[in-house]
Design a protein around this motif. Structure first.
Motif, PDB file in Angstrom:
ATOM      1  N   UNK A   1       1.037  30.763 -22.235  1.00  0.00           N
ATOM      2  CA  UNK A   1       2.026  30.614 -21.173  1.00  0.00           C
ATOM      3  C   UNK A   1       2.312  29.143 -20.976  1.00  0.00           C
ATOM      4  N   UNK A   2       3.609  28.839 -20.771  1.00  0.00           N
ATOM      5  CA  UNK A   2       4.019  27.489 -20.404  1.00  0.00           C
ATOM      6  C   UNK A   2       5.342  27.571 -19.667  1.00  0.00           C
ATOM      7  N   UNK A   3       5.452  26.852 -18.581  1.00  0.00           N
ATOM      8  CA  UNK A   3       6.696  26.803 -17.822  1.00  0.00           C
ATOM      9  C   UNK A   3       6.815  25.433 -17.181  1.00  0.00           C
ATOM     10  N   UNK A   4       7.933  24.726 -17.446  1.00  0.00           N
ATOM     11  CA  UNK A   4       8.125  23.429 -16.803  1.00  0.00           C
ATOM     12  C   UNK A   4       8.417  23.584 -15.320  1.00  0.00           C
ATOM     13  N   UNK A   5       8.742  24.826 -14.893  1.00  0.00           N
ATOM     14  CA  UNK A   5       9.019  25.063 -13.477  1.00  0.00           C
ATOM     15  C   UNK A   5       7.738  25.253 -12.670  1.00  0.00           C
ATOM     16  N   UNK A   6       6.679  25.699 -13.323  1.00  0.00           N
ATOM     17  CA  UNK A   6       5.416  25.951 -12.647  1.00  0.00           C
ATOM     18  C   UNK A   6       4.563  24.692 -12.720  1.00  0.00           C
ATOM     19  N   UNK A   7       4.111  24.214 -11.576  1.00  0.00           N
ATOM     20  CA  UNK A   7       3.326  22.975 -11.587  1.00  0.00           C
ATOM     21  C   UNK A   7       1.843  23.195 -11.366  1.00  0.00           C
ATOM     22  N   UNK A   8       1.411  24.440 -11.174  1.00  0.00           N
ATOM     23  CA  UNK A   8      -0.016  24.686 -10.972  1.00  0.00           C
ATOM     24  C   UNK A   8      -0.299  26.176 -11.161  1.00  0.00           C
TER      25      UNK A   8
END
Length: 624
Positions: A264-271
């Motif tokens: 999983x990777x998302x630039x919108x999720x910061x934590x």
């Protein structure tokens, strides 16, 4: 005079279906198969594997920080200045302990971590309970007061604790502790897990380490890890390891950490806040809500139904029946009047924005802190930088249209450490020119009125000030508002100015030279949580959970509460192009008026609203 209003058989308000999202702190599976998700404002239960969530009431409401579940199904919640709460029946009834023992004597403790051992021991902060949370005993790490960030338990009865000053083991239920840092490269530990043989530790910045001899020696196990800022460790029943990071990535290992694969990777999720897995199912909780995969992380979807976005920073209506909102969970768009929503962050570098603004040509602008202004012509599918002329580092927090077709953008700092700058655009925000840099750093509100007038208000200084321009910002007149002590909301409707001070509404019809008190609706105190005025001069107030409207300058007031859910507190108002009124709440979603607030409009769709900006105002009583 106050009277209740509303058409016969029709509520004044209807609640929109979403948007959904927002921070989910923890997700756990209960012994009965249901899922429990914790948010700051409540505990939610899902009986259908996350398809729909329903909030429990009573003890779960507000100020939640952490959660764990015992093997018998007791759900424990740690609260900010609220002690420990627990339920044995999925939230139907609650018990609590304020934890008023040292070092919290006389206070309700803030419980920032709670962990339950397989034997039923309850550990919170630096306290342990041997009777399910009814009584607690404080402990220290051999005389040192350290705050545990995570606990883990093995089958031998040992307790492990991760702190900012190393990892410790206790073989006697916290009576004594031994440091087991061994050859670890850092003492700063954030997470632990055990698998019966190994102890796994996360060290932010250094990655993941494993010991099979209770910390005598440690082995680095970072093969495949590309982000070492590990914030969360988890192990499922199949003995798969998961590692979540503070940069929004999740890694999985099927071989006890010898190798890792990013799933999983998302630039919108910061934590990544928590992880739960069973078979091919994986759940992640984050600042944007719950993500779900049913194929071991190959693809992901959101599972946030009924987890309403808690705080809305801005709302606009791009066109008929469409709504766009901005919040800490990003930008959401609905094309069907709020029945369904899609996330529209596109390629924005950050999800957080305070502003959504509709330009005269129908395009939408948004502003990101220290990243400038972005525009979309396709309702958020794509965003393009629209920053020409905006100085680097300018934090835009107000945008407003003038009746002459220009757009104005105000850059000011909430901490009052930056110089205020006002920019103007004649081409729908493609290019900007700085036209004003007031000496005061406290101007934080921008409004536009009729005949091209522009207003800058300084509400957070004393004395408060008002700058007025009648020539597109080329020259300005100053008004000193020293009769008001830190006024609240400032609004413009036609030639009239309105503001809130000391729980009273004031109106000026002469550009702020003189002010008259508007008779209120009979309320007392300064409990106004929202205030606005539509383009006809009708006044709307949210006070102590009730909504008031006056169409005659405060001589009479109507209440509009029908359709609001119990406990819904409207914290700001917005009007759309057709003069419908939206009320946004803290933790209860968005409400829309059943009818336009101006029913005799000739062609309201041709009128461009002059404000769509909202600072987060909960628990602030006023939005400037």
């Amino acid at each position: 005079m106050i009277s209740a209003s509303g058409s016969l058989g029709q509520n004044y308000w209807s609640r929109l279906h979403g948007p959904y999202g927002g921070t989910v702190l923890e997700l756990k599976k209960l012994p009965n198969g249901n899922l429990a998700a914790l948010r700051n404002e409540g505990l939610y239960i899902s009986t259908d594997n996350g398809e729909e969530w329903n909030r429990t009431e009573q003890g779960s409401v507000n100020s939640n920080l952490c959660m764990d579940v015992s093997s018998s199904g007791t759900v424990y919640l740690g609260k900010s200045s609220g002690g420990l709460w627990w339920t044995n029946n999925s939230g139907q009834s609650w018990s609590f302990n304020p934890i008023s023992v040292a070092p919290h004597s006389g206070l309700w403790a803030s419980v920032v971590i709670v962990k339950v051992s397989p034997q039923g021991l309850v550990l919170i902060n630096n306290h342990i309970s041997f009777n399910g949370g009814n009584n607690f005993t404080a402990f220290s790490y051999n005389g040192s007061t350290l705050l545990s960030r995570d606990y883990a338990f093995n089958s031998a009865g040992n307790i492990f604790s991760a702190t900012q000053n190393g990892i410790f083991i206790s073989a006697d239920n916290t009576s004594s502790w031994t440091n087991i840092n061994g050859n670890l490269p850092s003492l700063n530990a954030s997470g632990l897990l055990t698998d019966g043989v190994n102890l796994i530790a996360a060290l932010p910045g250094s990655g993941i380490f494993r010991t099979s001899n209770n910390g005598i020696s440690w082995m680095e196990i970072n093969n495949g890890i590309t982000d070492f800022n590990i914030s969360k460790l988890y192990k499922d029943v199949q003995n798969n390891y998961y590692a979540g990071t503070s940069e929004g990535r999740v890694f999985k290992s099927a071989d006890q950490g010898n190798s890792w694969t990013q799933i999983f990777e998302s630039h919108s999720v910061n934590l990544i806040n928590s992880i739960y897995s069973s078979g091919s199912l994986v759940f992640l909780t984050s600042s944007l809500g719950i993500y779900y995969s049913d194929n071991n992380g190959i693809s992901w979807s959101e599972k946030n139904k009924n987890l309403t976005v808690p705080v809305f920073n801005s709302l606009t209506s791009p066109d008929l029946n469409s709504i766009m909102t901005a919040s800490g969970s990003g930008i959401h768009y609905s094309s069907d009047n709020g029945m369904s929503w899609v996330r529209r962050n596109g390629d924005l570098p950050s999800v957080f924005t305070n502003i959504l603004h509709r330009c005269p040509n129908g395009e939408i602008l948004t502003a990101l802190k220290n990243s400038g202004i972005f525009r979309t012509s396709d309702n958020g599918v794509t965003w393009n930088l629209s920053n020409g002329g905006i100085e680097a580092g300018s934090g835009i927090n107000n945008i407003s249209n003038s009746t002459g077709g220009s757009i104005f953008a105000l850059s000011s700092s909430a901490a009052f450490s930056d110089t205020v700058k006002l920019y103007r655009s004649h081409d729908n925000g493609n290019n900007w020119v700085k036209i004003l840099q007031p000496e005061s750093k406290f101007f934080n509100v921008l409004k536009t009125g009729v005949a091209g007038k522009i207003y800058l208000a300084s509400l957070s200084s004393f004395p408060s000030k008002l700058l007025i321009s009648s020539d597109n910002g080329n020259s300005w007149t100053e008004r000193i508002l020293d009769q008001f002590f830190f006024p609240g909301s400032f609004r413009v409707s036609g030639n009239d100015l309105y503001l809130i001070s000391g729980g009273q509404i004031f109106k000026s019809s002469d550009e702020g030279i003189t002010w008259e008190i508007i008779q209120n609706g009979g309320w007392s105190g300064s409990g106004i949580s929202a205030f606005d005025v539509n383009r006809r001069g009708d006044i709307f107030v949210s006070h102590s959970g009730s909504i008031y409207e006056s169409t005659d300058n405060g001589n009479t007031w109507n209440t509009h509460n029908s359709g609001l859910t119990p406990g819904a507190l409207i914290t700001n108002f917005f009007f759309d192009n057709s003069d419908y009124l939206y009320g946004v709440t803290y933790n209860n979603g968005i409400f829309k008026s059943a009818d336009p607030t101006i029913t005799n409009a000739v062609n309201s769709s041709s009128i461009i609203p002059d404000r769509y900006m909202l600072f987060q105002n909960y628990p602030n009583p006023f939005n400037p």
